[in-house]
Design a protein around this motif. Structure first.
Motif, PDB file in Angstrom:
ATOM      1  N   ARG A 472       0.821  -1.100   0.072  1.00 39.70           N
ATOM      2  CA  ARG A 472      -0.027   0.147  -0.001  1.00 39.70           C
ATOM      3  C   ARG A 472       0.850   1.114  -0.037  1.00 39.70           C
ATOM      4  O   ARG A 472       0.593   2.102  -0.838  1.00 39.70           O
ATOM      5  CB  ARG A 472      -0.976   0.091   1.414  1.00 39.70           C
ATOM      6  CG  ARG A 472      -1.729   1.150   1.386  1.00 39.70           C
ATOM      7  CD  ARG A 472      -2.748   1.328   2.382  1.00 39.70           C
ATOM      8  NE  ARG A 472      -3.436   2.719   2.479  1.00 39.70           N
ATOM      9  CZ  ARG A 472      -4.629   3.005   2.685  1.00 39.70           C
ATOM     10  NH1 ARG A 472      -5.491   2.214   2.719  1.00 39.70           N
ATOM     11  NH2 ARG A 472      -5.114   4.158   2.722  1.00 39.70           N
ATOM     12  N   GLU A 476       0.651   3.774  -3.252  1.00 43.14           N
ATOM     13  CA  GLU A 476       0.034   5.115  -2.873  1.00 43.14           C
ATOM     14  C   GLU A 476       0.880   6.249  -3.257  1.00 43.14           C
ATOM     15  O   GLU A 476       0.665   7.230  -3.693  1.00 43.14           O
ATOM     16  CB  GLU A 476      -0.367   5.168  -1.331  1.00 43.14           C
ATOM     17  CG  GLU A 476      -1.140   6.322  -1.096  1.00 43.14           C
ATOM     18  CD  GLU A 476      -1.737   6.522   0.464  1.00 43.14           C
ATOM     19  OE1 GLU A 476      -2.144   7.500   0.997  1.00 43.14           O
ATOM     20  OE2 GLU A 476      -1.568   5.444   1.262  1.00 43.14           O
ATOM     21  N   ALA A 517      -5.515  -2.879   1.825  1.00 39.99           N
ATOM     22  CA  ALA A 517      -4.325  -2.960   0.708  1.00 39.99           C
ATOM     23  C   ALA A 517      -5.090  -2.976  -0.776  1.00 39.99           C
ATOM     24  O   ALA A 517      -6.273  -3.348  -0.956  1.00 39.99           O
ATOM     25  CB  ALA A 517      -3.732  -4.467   1.038  1.00 39.99           C
ATOM     26  N   PRO A 518      -4.116  -2.360  -1.469  1.00 35.63           N
ATOM     27  CA  PRO A 518      -4.809  -2.444  -3.032  1.00 35.63           C
ATOM     28  C   PRO A 518      -4.621  -3.699  -3.564  1.00 35.63           C
ATOM     29  O   PRO A 518      -3.672  -3.926  -4.477  1.00 35.63           O
ATOM     30  CB  PRO A 518      -3.680  -1.389  -3.615  1.00 35.63           C
ATOM     31  CG  PRO A 518      -2.765  -1.394  -2.791  1.00 35.63           C
ATOM     32  CD  PRO A 518      -2.940  -1.907  -1.439  1.00 35.63           C
ATOM     33  N   SER A 728     -11.348   3.184   3.328  1.00 35.49           N
ATOM     34  CA  SER A 728      -9.913   2.859   4.363  1.00 35.49           C
ATOM     35  C   SER A 728     -10.471   3.343   5.629  1.00 35.49           C
ATOM     36  O   SER A 728     -11.462   4.121   5.879  1.00 35.49           O
ATOM     37  CB  SER A 728      -8.917   3.811   3.931  1.00 35.49           C
ATOM     38  OG  SER A 728      -7.839   3.402   4.462  1.00 35.49           O
TER      39      SER A 728
END
Length: 812
Positions: A472, A476, A517-518, A728
């Motif tokens: 992440r 980001e 998390a992505p 989030s």
């Protein structure tokens, strides 16, 4: 010292006094005499007798209209039930006593009520509420009050749960509280202080010092024939468990269970079951631990469902529930029961969302309590903060058990094999369900399709959690995460069998780091490397049981889109409104506008210039398809107007505006981590996220909080929240992710598209999303189409920092 503690074990056989004859509600006794007698019974630890006499005194005080006396009687009634661990029964009388004592100006009674509430929240590990109640008690209580030693003991109990408390400060507070208790010969408070010292040493792994403290507590218990040995027996069992003496631990836990009172406390019942399972596993192996979990599972689910409907209490119970789930999963897996382990995880995860949804149906505020403002008015840069307030209860006479906003107890859950069968029937041929369970040492990934089930091993929690957080951070901040993304994929989804990874739609059930998390930015390593979000449609579920929710898919028929709202005084529309009002009204212009000219506007935010273009472009797509659209921009997007619009039947809702995240959570140490020597942290939310609507012309900020969503009936609508970090939030093992997106699911949304971090103010992504949706694709697939389109774009939008921020929650 071990021998001395064993002597006290046998001595406690004499602790519980015989129960005297039931107190008589004599017609000759005055109400004051009845109240005084009930208080004496309470002080003597005869809680059931005190409760019965308090009920009699309560009826008399109501008939006489004596509110001052009634506040004292209700406080005693609540305390009597509280110390029988009947928290639901104590809740109503205590809150009525609080209102009455405040109204009639009985400060010491009000302080005592706050003290009892602090004790109740502390027993339930709801530490933020306990702390606020304790502050009220200390502020109101006279220095020479006989209740002050108990309040000082509560203060040390609360302070000990702070992870940042220094040891010297703990000992200073403990010594001060003990001096108060000794000066007033309050043996019960002294005993509880020794208990707190024992817990402090246990948490730090100082087992010899913990045993010394427990022995001192036993000494006071026996010599002064004090009531309530249960908590001390539980503490002795925890000590023996930490000393790896499971047989003795089981003997202590058996004494606790033989009293039966633990069944009245959901949190204590869950903890006891977890302790027993751990001890049985150490003493006799996983099969005996599994038997304990099976025996306790249905009662624990019922007790968990009946916990006070207060968010902090529920969160603490979620964390306690996780301890039992961990023991259940470990025992079941080691005994070859993979399906049973999976079912326990998913049933536990389903409870949180189930409770939140059921409360929507009875969100009638308690009379006299501050209303949950649909958009809390704010000043300066302060985000909305939560306030201590009674949880919503339906109004009843306090002598009755309160009618709480909970559905009747759910029917017994189906057997694990049947539950698996139901979930498999809910999956179509294109879908696969991945259930994550992270644990120390090694983790488990359950893989489920409509016709197969398999459990695979993964690395431990520490390694996976660290990897997901690093991913992440890199994504980001625009870093190159391809290597990490491939390794993390191989450590998680990559371990699943090949037949499962061929499915086009992946549903993910988790309650820890994967939620934040992505996941779309993981790199598939089978064949040519690809981003996971480009290759598969991804959805996060609150629980696999969410698939069993009776919601029908609704074709896209009507869109409510909100964007381009007025966020600050630099907006040209604000100036134009001011000029128009001044020209039309002259010197008699609006008082509201005159007020706005002499004070700071409430909660100004940066303008989002692209949000107007975004909602207009989306609306144009819908109109081209002949679908119904309502566009709300500028001052039209007020709280009142949006609330009225949400009461209409829309299939899709789109918000392109600021969403201010909740403040950072407040952490406390959990007392429920059995025998590990490393207490877990409970992360309590410190406020609510806030969806910003337009400033009013008078400068007031409008918006929606999580609490305000309870007013709306969304009817299975699809929701898009294109604001900063709407998906989030704080992660709590056992309770999942606390985010604004989850609040919409709880309010009745079928699915939510949200973002993990702030993204560029650009509407291109959602034009692709809605083109796919209007062509009949479901939201997760439409999101995949949009992410793939951004990747092919080749420009700045192709970077994962843009498209991987978006996630889909719920089912579609």
């Amino acid at each position: 010292m071990a021998r001395g503690l064993a002597v006290f074990f046998f001595s406690t056989c004499l602790l519980v006094p015989s129960v005297p004859a039931q107190p008589v509600c004599s017609p000759a006794a005055s109400t004051k005499e009845l109240a005084r007698e009930s208080a004496l019974l309470l002080a003597a630890g005869k809680y059931r007798q005190s409760e019965q006499l308090s009920l009699c005194a309560e009826r008399r005080a109501r008939e006489e209209g004596n509110d001052a006396l009634l506040s004292r009687v209700l406080n005693n009634l609540g305390a009597a039930r509280l110390y029988q661990q009947d928290f639901l029964g104590a809740y109503g009388p205590l809150h009525e006593a609080l209102a009455l004592s405040h109204r009639v100006g009985k400060a010491e009674v009000e302080a005592s009520v706050w003290s009892n509430l602090a004790a109740m929240y502390g027993m339930l590990s709801a530490w933020p509420d306990a702390g606020q109640a304790l502050e009220r008690a200390l502020a109101l209580m006279p220095v020479d009050s006989r209740f002050r030693p108990a309040v000082m003991a509560q203060r040390i109990r609360l302070a000990a749960r702070r992870p940042d408390l220094r040891q010297g400060e703990f000992y200073r507070l403990w010594s001060e509280a003990m001096e108060w208790a000794e000066s007033r010969a309050d043996w019960q408070v002294q005993r509880h202080l020794w208990d707190e010292l024992a817990i402090h040493h246990l948490d730090a792994g100082r087992l010899g010092q913990a045993e010394d403290a427990i022995a001192n507590s036993f000494r006071l218990l026996v010599l002064h024939r004090l009531p309530d040995p249960d908590s001390l027996w539980m503490l002795a069992g925890r000590l023996r468990l930490a000393q790896r003496r499971p047989g003795e631990a089981l003997a202590w836990f058996s004494r606790v269970r033989s009293r039966g009172r633990v069944q009245q406390s959901p949190v204590n019942a869950i903890r006891l079951a977890a302790f027993e399972a751990r001890a049985e596993a150490m003493q006799h192996g996983p099969e005996r631990a599994l038997a304990v979990c099976r025996r306790n599972w249905l009662p624990v689910l019922e007790w968990r469902h009946a916990v006070l409907p207060d968010p902090t209490v529920e969160l603490a119970a979620d964390v306690a529930m996780t301890d039992l789930v961990n023991e259940y999963v470990t025992a079941a897996v080691e005994s070859g029961g993979a399906v049973e382990a999976w079912a326990a995880v998913e049933q536990s995860r389903a409870l949180n969302m189930l409770r939140r949804r059921k409360r929507q149906a009875v969100s009638d505020p308690q009379e006299g309590a501050p209303e949950a403002a649909p958009g809390q008015h704010l000043t300066g840069s302060q985000a909305p903060q939560s306030r201590l307030r009674p949880a919503v209860i339906l109004r009843t006479a306090s002598s009755e058990r309160p009618s709480l906003p909970l559905s009747p107890l759910p029917p017994p859950p189906p057997e694990p094999a049947r539950l698996l069968q139901l979930v498999q029937r809910a999956l179509n041929r294109n879908q696969v369900l991945f259930t994550f369970w992270l644990s120390h040492g090694q983790s488990i990934l359950w893989v489920i399709t409509d016709d197969r089930f398999e459990a695979v091993r993964m690395p431990g929690r520490e390694e996976l959690a660290k990897g997901f957080q690093q991913l992440r951070d890199l994504i980001e901040n625009g870093g190159d995460a391809r290597g990490l993304a491939a390794r993390l994929y191989n450590d998680s989804f990559g371990r699943a069998p090949a037949w499962s990874k061929m499915r086009a739609e992946w549903l993910i059930s988790a309650d820890e780091e994967p939620l934040n998390a992505p996941v779309a930015a993981l790199r598939m390593t089978e064949g040519q490397p690809r981003w996971l979000g480009e290759a598969r449609a991804l959805s996060f579920l609150p629980s696999a049981l969410w698939l069993l929710e009776p919601q029908a898919h609704r074709p896209a028929a009507g869109l409510l889109a909100v964007g381009g709202v007025v966020h600050n005084s630099a907006d040209a529309r604000w100036s134009a409104a001011r000029r128009k009002e001044a020209q039309s009204g002259g010197s008699s212009s609006s008082p509201a506008l005159r007020r706005a000219s002499v004070r700071e506007l409430e909660y100004e935010l940066p303008t989002l210039p692209g949000s107007q273009r975004e909602v207009e472009a989306i609306a144009a797509l819908w109109r081209q398809q002949g679908r119904q659209v309502r566009l709300m921009t500028g001052f039209d997007a007020s709280e009142t107007a949006v609330a009225q619009a949400l009461d209409e039947d829309w299939t899709d809702l789109h918000f392109a505006t600021h969403v201010q995240p909740a403040p950072a959570p407040v952490s406390y140490r959990s007392a429920s981590n059995p025998g590990s020597g490393v207490p877990a942290l409970i992360r309590f939310p410190a406020g609510e996220p806030f969806l910003a609507l337009s400033l009013r012309p008078d400068g007031t900020r409008d918006g929606l909080t999580e609490r305000a969503l309870a007013r709306f009936r969304l009817g299975g609508a699809r929701v898009v929240l294109n604001g900063c970090s709407t998906g989030s939030g704080a992660i709590q093992r056992g309770a999942g992710l606390s985010s604004f997106a989850n609040a919409w699911l709880a309010a009745g949304a079928r699915s939510v598209v949200a973002s993990l971090w702030p993204v560029g103010d650009d509407g291109a992504f959602f034009e692709e999303y809605y083109r796919a949706l209007l062509q009949g694709q479901r939201p997760a697939v439409a999101l995949q189409v949009a992410q793939a389109a951004m990747i092919r774009d080749g420009a700045w939008r192709s970077q994962p920092s843009y498209w991987a921020a978006y996630i889909h929650l719920g089912k579609d």
